[in-house]
Design a protein around this motif. Structure first.
Motif, PDB file in Angstrom:
ATOM      1  N   GLU A 138       0.677  -1.072   0.007  1.00  0.00           N
ATOM      2  CA  GLU A 138      -0.031   0.028   0.074  1.00  0.00           C
ATOM      3  C   GLU A 138       0.883   1.343   0.093  1.00  0.00           C
ATOM      4  O   GLU A 138       0.514   2.209  -0.616  1.00  0.00           O
ATOM      5  N   ALA A 139       2.008   1.193   0.757  1.00  0.00           N
ATOM      6  CA  ALA A 139       2.928   2.488   0.921  1.00  0.00           C
ATOM      7  C   ALA A 139       3.549   2.864  -0.676  1.00  0.00           C
ATOM      8  O   ALA A 139       3.489   3.777  -1.153  1.00  0.00           O
ATOM      9  N   LEU A 140       3.809   1.614  -1.300  1.00  0.00           N
ATOM     10  CA  LEU A 140       4.495   1.824  -2.566  1.00  0.00           C
ATOM     11  C   LEU A 140       3.316   2.201  -3.600  1.00  0.00           C
ATOM     12  O   LEU A 140       3.552   3.108  -4.647  1.00  0.00           O
ATOM     13  N   ALA A 141       2.290   1.857  -3.520  1.00  0.00           N
ATOM     14  CA  ALA A 141       1.023   2.099  -4.427  1.00  0.00           C
ATOM     15  C   ALA A 141       0.687   3.837  -4.344  1.00  0.00           C
ATOM     16  O   ALA A 141       0.556   4.218  -5.110  1.00  0.00           O
ATOM     17  N   ALA A 142       0.691   3.954  -2.844  1.00  0.00           N
ATOM     18  CA  ALA A 142       0.286   5.560  -2.569  1.00  0.00           C
ATOM     19  C   ALA A 142       1.419   6.480  -2.995  1.00  0.00           C
ATOM     20  O   ALA A 142       1.297   7.496  -3.681  1.00  0.00           O
ATOM     21  N   ALA A 147       8.052  -1.960  -6.918  1.00  0.00           N
ATOM     22  CA  ALA A 147       8.814  -2.799  -6.130  1.00  0.00           C
ATOM     23  C   ALA A 147      10.098  -2.441  -6.633  1.00  0.00           C
ATOM     24  O   ALA A 147      11.168  -2.519  -5.626  1.00  0.00           O
ATOM     25  N   ALA A 148      10.197  -2.639  -7.945  1.00  0.00           N
ATOM     26  CA  ALA A 148      11.810  -2.522  -8.305  1.00  0.00           C
ATOM     27  C   ALA A 148      12.574  -1.154  -8.038  1.00  0.00           C
ATOM     28  O   ALA A 148      13.665  -1.090  -8.157  1.00  0.00           O
ATOM     29  N   GLY A 149      11.718  -0.085  -7.509  1.00  0.00           N
ATOM     30  CA  GLY A 149      12.385   0.950  -7.165  1.00  0.00           C
ATOM     31  C   GLY A 149      13.148   1.035  -5.821  1.00  0.00           C
ATOM     32  O   GLY A 149      13.806   1.842  -5.133  1.00  0.00           O
ATOM     33  N   GLY A 169      14.167   2.000   1.018  1.00  0.00           N
ATOM     34  CA  GLY A 169      15.535   2.485   0.402  1.00  0.00           C
ATOM     35  C   GLY A 169      15.245   2.899  -1.027  1.00  0.00           C
ATOM     36  O   GLY A 169      14.507   1.978  -1.816  1.00  0.00           O
ATOM     37  N   ALA A 170      15.750   3.571  -1.766  1.00  0.00           N
ATOM     38  CA  ALA A 170      15.509   4.028  -3.144  1.00  0.00           C
ATOM     39  C   ALA A 170      16.721   3.433  -3.796  1.00  0.00           C
ATOM     40  O   ALA A 170      17.853   3.523  -3.445  1.00  0.00           O
ATOM     41  N   GLU A 174      18.053   8.946  -9.063  1.00  0.00           N
ATOM     42  CA  GLU A 174      17.024   9.274  -9.791  1.00  0.00           C
ATOM     43  C   GLU A 174      15.546   8.892  -9.359  1.00  0.00           C
ATOM     44  O   GLU A 174      14.450   9.631  -9.178  1.00  0.00           O
ATOM     45  N   ARG A 175      15.391   7.755  -8.924  1.00  0.00           N
ATOM     46  CA  ARG A 175      14.181   7.448  -8.076  1.00  0.00           C
ATOM     47  C   ARG A 175      13.884   8.281  -6.956  1.00  0.00           C
ATOM     48  O   ARG A 175      12.520   8.462  -6.810  1.00  0.00           O
ATOM     49  N   LEU A 176      14.848   8.488  -6.106  1.00  0.00           N
ATOM     50  CA  LEU A 176      14.252   9.552  -4.996  1.00  0.00           C
ATOM     51  C   LEU A 176      14.102  10.842  -5.572  1.00  0.00           C
ATOM     52  O   LEU A 176      13.191  11.212  -4.966  1.00  0.00           O
ATOM     53  N   ALA A 177      14.505  11.320  -6.661  1.00  0.00           N
ATOM     54  CA  ALA A 177      14.230  12.602  -7.234  1.00  0.00           C
ATOM     55  C   ALA A 177      12.809  12.834  -7.764  1.00  0.00           C
ATOM     56  O   ALA A 177      12.365  13.603  -7.788  1.00  0.00           O
ATOM     57  N   ASP A 178      12.367  11.598  -8.100  1.00  0.00           N
ATOM     58  CA  ASP A 178      11.203  11.509  -8.818  1.00  0.00           C
ATOM     59  C   ASP A 178       9.857  11.355  -7.797  1.00  0.00           C
ATOM     60  O   ASP A 178       9.433  10.245  -7.687  1.00  0.00           O
ATOM     61  N   LEU A 179       9.627  12.344  -7.183  1.00  0.00           N
ATOM     62  CA  LEU A 179       8.583  12.034  -5.868  1.00  0.00           C
ATOM     63  C   LEU A 179       7.261  12.830  -6.395  1.00  0.00           C
ATOM     64  O   LEU A 179       7.107  13.995  -6.735  1.00  0.00           O
ATOM     65  N   SER A 180       6.159  11.935  -6.635  1.00  0.00           N
ATOM     66  CA  SER A 180       4.990  12.475  -6.907  1.00  0.00           C
ATOM     67  C   SER A 180       3.911  11.585  -6.394  1.00  0.00           C
ATOM     68  O   SER A 180       3.923  10.363  -7.230  1.00  0.00           O
TER      69      SER A 180
END
Length: 284
Positions: A138-142, A147-149, A169-170, A174-180
């Motif tokens: 649920e956290a990942l969905a929100a 999951a690969a991130g 953990g990111a 790039e994964r960390l920078a992409d927060l939306s």
């Protein structure tokens, strides 16, 4: 006019010596005449992620501190603790303080380094716990993260050092920078698990980490520098054996928001409590 206008609200940033960096906090050095509703109104009016309200019950360096976001009281806030300690040091000179917080007793020391004031807080006793698989999903969905991130070297856990944070953990910067993320969905998830922030972490090197902290339960999309989460992360990293027992960690936060800050996390052998330090300065 409501009664809270009588209180002087100071504005400080924590974890940066630049007023345009770090995490801004409100500080009320004498909140003795404010009730809960007035404190919440001050915090909401100011709009910073946290405001610290101090009363000095003994006149001997001890303070009772409460922390309010624009939406609610929180048990502990690291950046507002640093901001309040720096404000007291500017008024009274550097030295040792003891803050009685809803989460427990937090000693704070302030020293002058060159032209800068640096505050070090010592957290309450920390701990961490597993997160259920369904809750992680649920956290990942929100967050709209695949999951690969996730970085498998930084297992998802809930960590506590005065407030509860979900550490994720990111896999890359790039994964960390992409927060939306879905604000309402993450907020509901966090309320259900009693989380203060979600701490997203990318590991740059053995002791250097980049972090971001979504904070929808506080009414803000992202917190620029999160001392309570930094303390919780230090305990998490030590408990999982990711860092030595006597490590000094550097956490960079806020760069993606244009408010860079630096948090120093110190672990000491034989002492469970975590030390978090940073500079602070008055805003305008």
């Amino acid at each position: 006019m409501s009664s809270h206008t009588a209180a002087e609200v100071l504005r400080y940033t924590a974890f940066s010596a630049d007023p345009a960096g770090g995490n801004p906090a409100g500080v009320v050095l004498d909140a003795s005449r404010l009730d809960d509703a007035a404190m919440l109104a001050v915090a909401a009016d100011l709009g910073y992620s946290e405001t610290a309200f101090l009363t000095a019950p003994d006149g001997r360096g001890g303070y009772t501190v409460r922390y309010f976001s624009p939406k609610a009281e929180v048990p502990f806030c690291g950046h507002a603790t640093v901001a309040a300690a720096v404000a007291l040091a500017e008024r009274d000179g550097p030295g040792a303080l003891v803050f009685a917080t809803p989460a427990g007793t937090v000693p704070v020391t302030v020293v002058r380094e060159g032209g800068e004031l640096r505050a070090t807080l010592t957290s309450v006793e920390p701990h961490s716990e597993d997160i259920a698989a369904g809750d992680l999903t649920e956290a990942l969905a929100a967050l709209d993260w695949p999951a690969a991130g996730l970085d498998p070297a930084l297992p998802a856990r809930i960590a506590y050092a005065g407030a509860r944070h979900l550490v994720l953990g990111a896999v890359s910067r790039e994964r960390l920078a992409d927060l939306s993320y879905d604000f309402a969905r993450l907020e509901a998830f966090m309320h259900r698990l009693d989380l203060t922030t979600v701490q997203l972490v990318w590991r740059e090197s053995a002791t250097v980490f980049h972090v971001r902290d979504p904070f929808p339960v506080g009414g803000v999309v992202e917190d620029p520098a999160t001392g309570a989460a930094a303390a919780a992360f230090g305990a998490y990293a030590r408990e999982l054996g990711l860092v030595p027992q006597d490590a000094v960690l550097t956490l960079h936060q806020g760069a993606d928001m244009g408010r860079p800050g630096t948090l120093t996390v110190e672990l000491r052998p034989g002492d469970a409590r975590i030390r978090v330090s940073g500079t602070g300065t008055r805003i305008g």
